[in-house]
Design an enzyme around this catalytic site. Structure first.
Site, PDB file in Angstrom:
ATOM      1  N   GLU A 120      -6.440  -4.533  -8.336  1.00  0.00           N
ATOM      2  CA  GLU A 120      -7.204  -3.800  -7.320  1.00  0.00           C
ATOM      3  C   GLU A 120      -8.593  -4.403  -7.148  1.00  0.00           C
ATOM      4  O   GLU A 120      -9.105  -4.521  -6.033  1.00  0.00           O
ATOM      5  CB  GLU A 120      -7.285  -2.321  -7.718  1.00  0.00           C
ATOM      6  CG  GLU A 120      -8.056  -1.447  -6.738  1.00  0.00           C
ATOM      7  CD  GLU A 120      -9.519  -1.322  -7.123  1.00  0.00           C
ATOM      8  OE1 GLU A 120     -10.365  -1.213  -6.209  1.00  0.00           O
ATOM      9  OE2 GLU A 120      -9.826  -1.336  -8.328  1.00  0.00           O
ATOM     10  N   ASP A 144      -6.164   2.131  -3.779  1.00  0.00           N
ATOM     11  CA  ASP A 144      -6.165   1.137  -4.859  1.00  0.00           C
ATOM     12  C   ASP A 144      -4.870   0.332  -4.884  1.00  0.00           C
ATOM     13  O   ASP A 144      -4.881  -0.884  -5.128  1.00  0.00           O
ATOM     14  CB  ASP A 144      -6.356   1.827  -6.215  1.00  0.00           C
ATOM     15  CG  ASP A 144      -7.763   2.366  -6.414  1.00  0.00           C
ATOM     16  OD1 ASP A 144      -8.661   2.006  -5.631  1.00  0.00           O
ATOM     17  OD2 ASP A 144      -7.957   3.163  -7.362  1.00  0.00           O
ATOM     18  N   GLU A 181      -4.794  -2.328  -2.240  1.00  0.00           N
ATOM     19  CA  GLU A 181      -5.610  -3.477  -2.632  1.00  0.00           C
ATOM     20  C   GLU A 181      -4.937  -4.294  -3.727  1.00  0.00           C
ATOM     21  O   GLU A 181      -5.021  -5.530  -3.736  1.00  0.00           O
ATOM     22  CB  GLU A 181      -6.993  -2.999  -3.065  1.00  0.00           C
ATOM     23  CG  GLU A 181      -7.798  -2.440  -1.896  1.00  0.00           C
ATOM     24  CD  GLU A 181      -9.093  -1.781  -2.301  1.00  0.00           C
ATOM     25  OE1 GLU A 181      -9.959  -1.599  -1.430  1.00  0.00           O
ATOM     26  OE2 GLU A 181      -9.259  -1.434  -3.491  1.00  0.00           O
ATOM     27  N   ASP A 233      -9.538  -5.927  -3.493  1.00  0.00           N
ATOM     28  CA  ASP A 233     -10.654  -5.363  -2.740  1.00  0.00           C
ATOM     29  C   ASP A 233     -11.490  -6.471  -2.101  1.00  0.00           C
ATOM     30  O   ASP A 233     -11.899  -6.383  -0.939  1.00  0.00           O
ATOM     31  CB  ASP A 233     -11.511  -4.511  -3.677  1.00  0.00           C
ATOM     32  CG  ASP A 233     -12.756  -3.974  -3.000  1.00  0.00           C
ATOM     33  OD1 ASP A 233     -12.612  -3.122  -2.116  1.00  0.00           O
ATOM     34  OD2 ASP A 233     -13.867  -4.408  -3.366  1.00  0.00           O
TER      35      ASP A 233
END
Length: 235
Positions: A44, A117, A120, A48
């Site tokens: 994650e 999350d 990502e 991101d």
């Protein structure tokens, strides 16, 4: 890992996953204590950054006349937790996430964040499989239409100013009535909006809400966020 799930994810992402264990990790929450393959937290973190870069690239190409400030506001609206969670729901990802028993009744913001999350983390898996080119089709499929819809018309000025202020450092706009005049049936309000570190602006209208919106619009124009605004965009 369940082959039908992999097949479904490959159809949804337009990507062939090379590492089944990594994909499994991307769908595993840290509450799964007995998990040998780990959880999605590190993925994650990477995803991101990849998402932010590719959305920035997409916006740069889609809106060649937009100012840096406007691009920042658009970026924030496209990479925030709610947008990512909406995409997760659209894909049916919640049914594929492996969570611990205590997390199965999760609600509200924490549930939204978990869904975001996982999106990502999934992006990170695709990136590790084949770099940015492996993620771009997925970004186009789920984010490009959202980016274009944001340009279909101006959003509420107060909402856009709040998002811009958040990008500037997390401060929130503060509105206060500085003057009220006119009769009760036809009042005139003057409202000041202030943001820490920036000069205030005053808007005028026949209601507090209208005056607040006008004040917010003044800041957006002054700071160049609405630099490309057409004459009818705020009507």
């Amino acid at each position: 890992m369940n082959c039908p799930i992999i097949d479904q994810l490959e159809r949804l992402t337009e990507h062939h996953f090379k590492d089944e264990e990594r994909l499994k990790k991307a769908l595993t929450h840290s509450s799964v204590q007995d998990s040998e393959q780990g959880n999605y937290e590190r993925l994650e973190f990477l995803g991101d950054r990849v998402l932010g870069l590719l959305i920035a690239e997409m916006l740069y190409k889609l809106f060649p006349q937009a100012s840096e400030g406007e691009l920042s506001v658009r970026l924030n609206g496209l990479v925030n937790a709610q947008t990512c969670a909406d995409i997760a729901l659209e894909m049916g990802l919640p049914d594929m996430i492996h969570v611990g028993f205590e997390m199965r009744n999760l609600k509200g913001r924490r549930l939204t964040n978990m869904h975001a999350d996982v999106i990502e983390a999934l992006i990170a898996v695709m990136y590790l499989d084949g770099g940015l080119k492996s993620v771009r089709p997925f970004i186009r499929r789920y984010w490009q239409s959202r980016a274009k819809q944001m340009d279909a018309g101006r959003r509420d000025a107060k909402t856009e100013l709040q998002e811009w202020a958040h990008v500037q450092g997390g401060v929130q706009p503060h509105y206060r009535v500085v003057k009220r005049s006119g009769p009760d049936h036809d009042p005139v309000f003057m409202v000041e909006v202030s943001i820490l570190g920036f000069a205030p602006e005053i808007g005028q209208g026949n209601s507090k809400r209208c005056a607040e919106r006008m004040a917010a619009e003044k800041v957006l124009r002054r700071e160049g966020i609405w630099k490309t605004m057409g004459k009818n965009d705020h009507e």
